[in-house]
Design a protein around this motif. Structure first.
Motif, mmCIF file in Angstrom:
data_model
loop_
_atom_site.group_PDB
_atom_site.id
_atom_site.type_symbol
_atom_site.label_atom_id
_atom_site.label_comp_id
_atom_site.label_asym_id
_atom_site.label_seq_id
_atom_site.Cartn_x
_atom_site.Cartn_y
_atom_site.Cartn_z
ATOM 1 N N LEU A 30 -2.789 -0.598 -5.886
ATOM 2 C CA LEU A 30 -3.093 -0.828 -4.469
ATOM 3 C C LEU A 30 -2.788 0.403 -3.618
ATOM 4 N N GLU A 31 -1.665 1.049 -3.892
ATOM 5 C CA GLU A 31 -1.324 2.255 -3.135
ATOM 6 C C GLU A 31 -2.325 3.374 -3.404
ATOM 7 N N LEU A 32 -2.690 3.566 -4.671
ATOM 8 C CA LEU A 32 -3.623 4.636 -5.019
ATOM 9 C C LEU A 32 -5.019 4.348 -4.477
ATOM 10 N N SER A 33 -5.425 3.099 -4.478
ATOM 11 C CA SER A 33 -6.746 2.757 -3.938
ATOM 12 C C SER A 33 -6.794 2.970 -2.429
ATOM 13 N N ASP A 34 -5.627 2.942 -1.784
ATOM 14 C CA ASP A 34 -5.571 3.143 -0.343
ATOM 15 C C ASP A 34 -5.675 4.622 0.034
ATOM 16 N N CYS A 35 -4.957 5.487 -0.707
ATOM 17 C CA CYS A 35 -4.926 6.907 -0.333
ATOM 18 C C CYS A 35 -5.736 7.803 -1.267
ATOM 19 N N LEU A 36 -6.058 7.287 -2.472
ATOM 20 C CA LEU A 36 -6.860 8.038 -3.455
ATOM 21 C C LEU A 36 -6.269 9.415 -3.744
ATOM 22 N N ASN A 37 -4.929 9.442 -3.824
ATOM 23 C CA ASN A 37 -4.234 10.692 -4.098
ATOM 24 C C ASN A 37 -2.958 10.377 -4.879
ATOM 25 N N VAL A 38 -2.853 10.918 -6.093
ATOM 26 C CA VAL A 38 -1.717 10.612 -6.960
ATOM 27 C C VAL A 38 -0.417 11.123 -6.357
#
Length: 324
Positions: free
Chosen positions: A10-18
């Motif tokens: 969910l966090e990665l889908s929000d910011c799209l940055n590892v």
């Protein structure tokens, strides 16, 4: 598949940055990559496309996103529910409200409620009705405070009436309409009329009541903020029809004048809305109960007359209530 993988997704889908995801979750970048890789393996489907340094959700990722939100939301709700079982005046209540209810109705009520429940925290989201309903459906919010002019499927949502909201025509004290006994639709068209642009629930409610379209109001100026519309009337920019909650203080101190209207009653109901097939936490259930019983008036809370801050002498039961 585990909760850490879902939260990371969910966090990665929000910011799209590892890198940013690792910072948000207070972990390393390799840990983020390992969790996503493990989730993709358990689902046997790629969730992200990696094009150079940029990431994008795949069609699978977009489809899975809603399920992940609901799963994480359900686990958070269950944890909060269990924490509140012994005390419905503690924990956290997450709910949403429309612009005018969130700004002009809820703060006084929340302030009074906190006197009796100092251990209770509130997270209030103020947004459009469409966004609020989407967040309710994905368990981001437990319930909403909305006008009954917002149509919802009552087979899916439980709606409880809190109070009525009257919309009134307001003008500056020196305005020509301030002295008329009753204003007609023709009178409204003699000055600039301030209103929200579409889409707006209050705008559609107003046009429904005058049984016309925007041209019926003559010269119209669109302002997207309710507070800015009120300030515009105060400073002679035009006239408007606003919720009594919005202009109560200005009417009381004489900075605005209410003008009766020869039109259909401008009243709408304010409701608490929640999903029928989901349990409310004890804190949310008790809060809605008190809100409905008080008619949304802070001074009408059962313990308001006690004067001093503190819990009510007879705290409500901590049992959860399944929604009918």
């Amino acid at each position: 598949m585990n909760i850490a993988q879902l939260e990371t997704f969910l966090e990665l889908s929000d910011c799209l940055n590892v890198t940013e995801t690792a910072a948000r979750m207070n972990c390393t970048q390799p840990a983020v990559s390992a969790r996503i890789r493990g989730l993709e393996q358990s689902l046997d489907a790629p969730l992200f496309d990696r094009i150079g340094k940029r990431m994008h959700l795949t069609a699978n990722g977009i489809l899975f996103l809603d399920y992940a939100r609901k799963a994480v939301g359900a686990l958070q709700e269950a944890s909060e529910h269990l924490r509140q079982m012994d005390d419905p005046l503690a924990g956290t209540i997450r709910f949403g409200a429309s612009n005018f209810t969130g700004i002009y109705l809820m703060p006084a009520f929340l302030g009074r409620y906190r006197q009796a429940a100092p251990d209770l925290e509130f997270e209030l989201e103020i947004a459009s009705s469409a966004q609020l309903l989407a967040d309710l459906d994905t368990a981001k919010l437990e319930f909403l405070i909305l006008s009954d002019h917002i149509a919802v499927d009552e087979r899916r949502y439980q709606c409880r009436h809190i109070c009525n909201d009257e919309m009134v025509l307001v003008v500056p004290p020196a305005h020509p309409l301030a002295t008329v006994r009753t204003a007609t639709l023709a009178d409204l068209s003699q000055d600039v009329f301030l209103m929200k642009p579409p889409p707006s629930a209050s705008r559609s409610f107003l046009l429904d009541r005058i049984q016309g379209d925007e041209s019926s109001l003559g010269r119209v100026m669109h302002i997207s903020s309710t507070e800015a519309i009120k300030q515009g009337v105060l400073h002679g920019l035009g006239i408007s029809v606003l919720s009594r909650f919005v202009v109560a203080q200005e009417l009381a101190d004489g900075r605005l004048k209410e003008v009766p209207m020869a039109l259909r009653p401008f009243r709408r109901g304010i409701r608490a809305i929640n999903l029928r097939d989901k349990l409310l936490t004890p804190a949310a259930s008790e809060f809605i109960k008190r809100l409905v019983e008080s008619g949304g008036r802070a001074e009408a809370l059962p313990w308001a007359a006690e004067g001093a801050p503190g819990r009510p002498s007879h705290p409500p039961s901590g049992k959860a209530h399944r929604k009918a």
